[in-house]
Design a protein around this motif. Structure first.
Motif, PDB file in Angstrom:
ATOM      1  N   PRO A 146      -9.616   9.508  -5.214  1.00 45.97           N
ATOM      2  CA  PRO A 146      -8.479   9.078  -4.389  1.00 45.97           C
ATOM      3  C   PRO A 146      -7.466   8.212  -5.113  1.00 45.97           C
ATOM      4  O   PRO A 146      -6.375   7.976  -4.587  1.00 45.97           O
ATOM      5  CB  PRO A 146      -9.147   8.301  -3.240  1.00 45.97           C
ATOM      6  CG  PRO A 146     -10.483   7.901  -3.753  1.00 45.97           C
ATOM      7  CD  PRO A 146     -10.897   8.980  -4.707  1.00 45.97           C
ATOM      8  N   CYS A 147      -7.798   7.698  -6.312  1.00 50.27           N
ATOM      9  CA  CYS A 147      -6.845   6.900  -7.086  1.00 50.27           C
ATOM     10  C   CYS A 147      -6.065   7.735  -8.093  1.00 50.27           C
ATOM     11  O   CYS A 147      -5.233   7.196  -8.826  1.00 50.27           O
ATOM     12  CB  CYS A 147      -7.569   5.770  -7.823  1.00 50.27           C
ATOM     13  SG  CYS A 147      -8.122   4.440  -6.734  1.00 50.27           S
TER      14      CYS A 147
ATOM     15  N   SER B 154      -2.555  14.459  -2.042  1.00 51.76           N
ATOM     16  CA  SER B 154      -3.817  14.447  -1.299  1.00 51.76           C
ATOM     17  C   SER B 154      -4.757  15.518  -1.835  1.00 51.76           C
ATOM     18  O   SER B 154      -4.346  16.451  -2.520  1.00 51.76           O
ATOM     19  CB  SER B 154      -3.545  14.689   0.190  1.00 51.76           C
ATOM     20  OG  SER B 154      -2.906  15.941   0.377  1.00 51.76           O
TER      21      SER B 154
ATOM     22  N   ASP C 246       0.869  -1.179   0.000  1.00 46.27           N
ATOM     23  CA  ASP C 246       0.000   0.000   0.000  1.00 46.27           C
ATOM     24  C   ASP C 246       0.902   1.224   0.000  1.00 46.27           C
ATOM     25  O   ASP C 246       1.342   1.702   1.040  1.00 46.27           O
ATOM     26  CB  ASP C 246      -0.905  -0.020   1.237  1.00 46.27           C
ATOM     27  CG  ASP C 246      -1.901   1.144   1.240  1.00 46.27           C
ATOM     28  OD1 ASP C 246      -1.675   2.118   0.510  1.00 46.27           O
ATOM     29  OD2 ASP C 246      -2.902   1.060   1.978  1.00 46.27           O
TER      30      ASP C 246
ATOM     31  N   SER D  55     -15.520   2.040  -5.059  1.00 46.34           N
ATOM     32  CA  SER D  55     -14.083   1.858  -4.902  1.00 46.34           C
ATOM     33  C   SER D  55     -13.381   2.162  -6.208  1.00 46.34           C
ATOM     34  O   SER D  55     -14.002   2.275  -7.275  1.00 46.34           O
ATOM     35  CB  SER D  55     -13.749   0.433  -4.440  1.00 46.34           C
ATOM     36  OG  SER D  55     -14.328  -0.513  -5.322  1.00 46.34           O
TER      37      SER D  55
ATOM     38  N   ALA E 186      -9.144   1.535  -8.092  1.00 42.96           N
ATOM     39  CA  ALA E 186      -7.840   0.901  -7.885  1.00 42.96           C
ATOM     40  C   ALA E 186      -6.995   0.943  -9.143  1.00 42.96           C
ATOM     41  O   ALA E 186      -7.512   1.040 -10.254  1.00 42.96           O
ATOM     42  CB  ALA E 186      -8.013  -0.555  -7.438  1.00 42.96           C
TER      43      ALA E 186
ATOM     44  N   THR F  33      -6.713  -0.880  -3.240  1.00 43.31           N
ATOM     45  CA  THR F  33      -8.088  -0.506  -3.548  1.00 43.31           C
ATOM     46  C   THR F  33      -8.516   0.569  -2.565  1.00 43.31           C
ATOM     47  O   THR F  33      -8.382   0.401  -1.359  1.00 43.31           O
ATOM     48  CB  THR F  33      -9.021  -1.723  -3.441  1.00 43.31           C
ATOM     49  OG1 THR F  33      -8.614  -2.702  -4.403  1.00 43.31           O
ATOM     50  CG2 THR F  33     -10.464  -1.337  -3.704  1.00 43.31           C
ATOM     51  N   ARG F  34      -9.041   1.672  -3.098  1.00 41.31           N
ATOM     52  CA  ARG F  34      -9.426   2.786  -2.234  1.00 41.31           C
ATOM     53  C   ARG F  34     -10.949   2.923  -2.219  1.00 41.31           C
ATOM     54  O   ARG F  34     -11.612   2.760  -3.234  1.00 41.31           O
ATOM     55  CB  ARG F  34      -8.762   4.075  -2.712  1.00 41.31           C
ATOM     56  CG  ARG F  34      -7.237   3.966  -2.729  1.00 41.31           C
ATOM     57  CD  ARG F  34      -6.577   5.305  -2.976  1.00 41.31           C
ATOM     58  NE  ARG F  34      -5.142   5.180  -3.049  1.00 41.31           N
ATOM     59  CZ  ARG F  34      -4.324   5.112  -2.002  1.00 41.31           C
ATOM     60  NH1 ARG F  34      -4.825   5.148  -0.789  1.00 41.31           N
ATOM     61  NH2 ARG F  34      -3.028   4.998  -2.164  1.00 41.31           N
ATOM     62  N   THR F  35     -11.482   3.223  -1.056  1.00 40.49           N
ATOM     63  CA  THR F  35     -12.926   3.322  -0.872  1.00 40.49           C
ATOM     64  C   THR F  35     -13.434   4.693  -1.299  1.00 40.49           C
ATOM     65  O   THR F  35     -12.829   5.723  -0.980  1.00 40.49           O
ATOM     66  CB  THR F  35     -13.292   3.081   0.601  1.00 40.49           C
ATOM     67  OG1 THR F  35     -12.855   1.774   0.978  1.00 40.49           O
ATOM     68  CG2 THR F  35     -14.794   3.180   0.814  1.00 40.49           C
TER      69      THR F  35
ATOM     70  N   GLY G 122       0.343   4.335  -0.814  1.00 34.95           N
ATOM     71  CA  GLY G 122      -0.213   5.569  -0.281  1.00 34.95           C
ATOM     72  C   GLY G 122      -0.118   5.669   1.226  1.00 34.95           C
ATOM     73  O   GLY G 122       0.122   6.743   1.782  1.00 34.95           O
ATOM     74  N   ASN G 123      -0.281   4.536   1.926  1.00 34.93           N
ATOM     75  CA  ASN G 123      -0.261   4.534   3.387  1.00 34.93           C
ATOM     76  C   ASN G 123       1.054   4.031   3.969  1.00 34.93           C
ATOM     77  O   ASN G 123       1.200   3.943   5.184  1.00 34.93           O
ATOM     78  CB  ASN G 123      -1.414   3.675   3.918  1.00 34.93           C
ATOM     79  CG  ASN G 123      -2.767   4.271   3.577  1.00 34.93           C
ATOM     80  OD1 ASN G 123      -2.987   5.464   3.758  1.00 34.93           O
ATOM     81  ND2 ASN G 123      -3.665   3.453   3.064  1.00 34.93           N
TER      82      ASN G 123
END
Length: 230
Positions: free
Chosen positions: A130-131, A125, A42, A189, A191, A198-200, A44-45
């Motif tokens: 978000p993808c 950000s 992941d 989602s 991705a 996969t982002r919500t 991003g995180n």
């Protein structure tokens, strides 16, 4: 001096009592063998997710490129979550294959993991989708680390699902960017299927932003005539 029968009986009773008081030998505790099913990064995180069995978070450790990863406390016997620090990103700072080693009381697992870009990369950000960070990166990066300049292998576009996919035949990469929305549950989602989490999506506006982004890729590069696999 000969011992009488009564003395022998007395000695036998003492030995029997001592044997009863002696502690039994410690039995080795059974440890489930380590099994690894999948590894996901992941970006991003800043985390690495390991899925498997017998992962034993009480004893689990891991290194990437020889640098220690930090075990996240939410890890379980089936999911280990490792956080990677700046010291890891300093070593894993460019595309390539890096050795990941996972060790638990149940064994050790070593694999070569392909990292498509330096771990210092973090999607910007505040984007409506978000993808977008992943998609911006891969769509502007040439093969083998991205799909810049490639013609889509296929695309699919409907009201609640949009995908655009690239098949980079010379290097065997299959890039899948997609987004979906379920109106009934108001969830969705997105991705970058190959190399991103996969982002919500929490609003339909986010889905529309993601779908619009992918539709622009299709419009700019054209759509392949093949059936999409995902």
């Amino acid at each position: 001096m000969r011992l009488t029968l009564s003395v022998w009986i007395f000695i036998a009773l003492i030995l029997t009592s001592l044997s009863a008081l002696a502690k039994p030998p410690n039995q080795a505790q059974s440890v489930a063998p380590l099994e690894v099913y999948s590894i996901k990064v992941d970006y991003g995180n800043g985390q690495i997710l390991v899925e498997g069995a017998g992962l034993d978070p009480a004893s689990a450790t891991a290194t990437l490129a020889g640098v220690a990863l930090t075990l996240n406390p939410i890890s379980t016997d089936t999911h280990l979550l490792f956080d990677y620090s700046t010291s890891v990103a300093e070593v894993v700072n460019s595309p390539g294959n890096y050795i990941l080693v996972i060790t638990t009381a149940g064994g050790s697992f070593t694999t070569s993991t392909f990292i498509p870009f330096g771990l210092a990369y973090n999607p910007p950000s505040g984007d409506p989708c978000p993808c977008q960070g992943e998609w911006d990166y891969f769509s502007s990066t040439a093969s083998p680390n991205g799909y810049y300049g490639l013609t889509p292998y296929c695309s699919e576009d409907n009201a609640d699902f949009v995908t655009v996919q690239f098949y980079d035949t010379p290097v065997g990469n299959y890039w899948v960017s997609w987004t979906s929305w379920d109106s009934a549950s108001a969830t969705g989602s997105c991705a970058q299927y190959i190399d991103g989490p996969t982002r919500t999506l929490t609003t339909e506006d986010q889905f529309n932003a993601c779908a619009g982004y992918l539709r622009n890729i299709i419009q700019v590069w054209g759509s392949g005539g093949n059936t999409c696999l995902y």
